[in-house]
Design an enzyme around this catalytic site. Structure first.
Site, PDB file in Angstrom:
ATOM      1  N   LYS A 224       0.829  -1.207   0.000  1.00 63.29           N
ATOM      2  CA  LYS A 224       0.000   0.000   0.000  1.00 63.29           C
ATOM      3  C   LYS A 224       0.865   1.259   0.000  1.00 63.29           C
ATOM      4  O   LYS A 224       0.601   2.217  -0.738  1.00 63.29           O
ATOM      5  CB  LYS A 224      -0.938  -0.009   1.205  1.00 63.29           C
ATOM      6  CG  LYS A 224      -2.007  -1.092   1.154  1.00 63.29           C
ATOM      7  CD  LYS A 224      -2.819  -1.122   2.433  1.00 63.29           C
ATOM      8  CE  LYS A 224      -3.862  -2.218   2.408  1.00 63.29           C
ATOM      9  NZ  LYS A 224      -4.672  -2.273   3.662  1.00 63.29           N
TER      10      LYS A 224
ATOM     11  N   SER B  11      -0.783   0.549   6.066  1.00 61.90           N
ATOM     12  CA  SER B  11      -1.158  -0.340   7.167  1.00 61.90           C
ATOM     13  C   SER B  11      -2.170  -1.368   6.689  1.00 61.90           C
ATOM     14  O   SER B  11      -2.964  -1.108   5.774  1.00 61.90           O
ATOM     15  CB  SER B  11      -1.750   0.484   8.319  1.00 61.90           C
ATOM     16  OG  SER B  11      -2.003  -0.323   9.450  1.00 61.90           O
ATOM     17  N   ASP B  12      -2.135  -2.540   7.318  1.00 63.72           N
ATOM     18  CA  ASP B  12      -3.098  -3.590   6.994  1.00 63.72           C
ATOM     19  C   ASP B  12      -3.396  -4.391   8.254  1.00 63.72           C
ATOM     20  O   ASP B  12      -2.487  -4.684   9.041  1.00 63.72           O
ATOM     21  CB  ASP B  12      -2.560  -4.521   5.912  1.00 63.72           C
ATOM     22  CG  ASP B  12      -3.622  -5.488   5.421  1.00 63.72           C
ATOM     23  OD1 ASP B  12      -4.495  -5.047   4.634  1.00 63.72           O
ATOM     24  OD2 ASP B  12      -3.607  -6.667   5.827  1.00 63.72           O
ATOM     25  N   THR B  13      -4.664  -4.745   8.442  1.00 61.60           N
ATOM     26  CA  THR B  13      -5.099  -5.458   9.648  1.00 61.60           C
ATOM     27  C   THR B  13      -5.864  -6.725   9.274  1.00 61.60           C
ATOM     28  O   THR B  13      -6.698  -6.692   8.361  1.00 61.60           O
ATOM     29  CB  THR B  13      -6.002  -4.559  10.513  1.00 61.60           C
ATOM     30  OG1 THR B  13      -5.298  -3.377  10.878  1.00 61.60           O
ATOM     31  CG2 THR B  13      -6.448  -5.285  11.788  1.00 61.60           C
TER      32      THR B  13
ATOM     33  N   GLY C 277      -0.009  -4.737  10.300  1.00 64.65           N
ATOM     34  CA  GLY C 277       1.300  -4.399   9.773  1.00 64.65           C
ATOM     35  C   GLY C 277       1.372  -2.913   9.491  1.00 64.65           C
ATOM     36  O   GLY C 277       0.371  -2.300   9.089  1.00 64.65           O
TER      37      GLY C 277
END
Length: 204
Positions: A58, A78-80, A115
């Site tokens: 991203k 960010s990634d969840t 992340g």
């Protein structure tokens, strides 16, 4: 002493209103540039690997769009994901899917991984880390699950709940960073930004 508006600005590579609110709470100068990175991943990847790779993708997508523009900024991606029984639970496809996820999560502990990737828009230098939080959901009746799904809140949430919303009433306890579950672990982000010379609490 520099104040926060005099530091290098942040570019948030996300349109998530939750991440926007969280980063705004740090009182850092920032703007939002949507990222349209490919989010497909191999099934054999671990949750840790998945969130770090997607966060970096991203941020990289935005970085590549800025090349040649001379932007002196730090790009944050960010990634969840929500993980139960070693399975990543994504966003529900419909209300029935949301009910099914919540029926699996209720009364049990699951893990939430986020992340975070930071890229220097000038040099291209990147740093990537992640955080994990353990979340235990209350035992829920079918009626409670249905009532929650009817609020519409689960529709765009990984794992079909929002801990910062009405979904807070479903949670028994957490172990770890609360903001990690919301979608952006602020303590981790602030530590990472310091490596790029950006301080939440400006240094003398």
């Amino acid at each position: 002493m520099l104040n926060n508006t005099e530091q290098r600005p942040i570019i948030l590579a996300s349109t998530s209103p939750r991440r926007k609110e969280l980063i705004a709470s740090l009182h850092l100068a920032f703007e939002v540039i949507p990222s349209y990175a490919d989010e497909s991943t191999p099934s054999e990847w671990t949750p840790e690997q998945t969130v770090q790779e997607l966060a970096l993708r991203k941020a990289l997508a935005v970085f590549r769009g800025l090349e040649g523009r001379g932007r002196d900024a730090i790009i944050v991606g960010s990634d969840t994901v929500v993980v139960l029984d070693n399975e990543i639970l994504g966003k529900p496809v419909d209300e029935a899917d949301a009910e099914q996820m919540l029926s699996r999560l209720q009364g049990r502990e699951h893990r939430v991984f986020t992340g975070v990737a930071c890229i220097d828009a000038v040099s291209g230098h990147s740093v990537v880390h992640y955080r994990q939080t353990d979340v235990t959901m209350k035992a829920l009746s079918e009626a409670t699950i249905r009532a929650y799904v009817n609020t519409g809140e689960p529709s765009d949430k990984a794992g079909s709940y929002a801990i910062q919303g009405i979904g807070a009433s479903l949670i028994d306890r957490i172990e770890g960073c609360y903001f990690n579950v919301v979608g952006l672990p602020l303590s981790l982000l602030s530590d990472m930004l310091e490596g790029f010379g950006v301080y939440v609490l400006p240094q003398t």
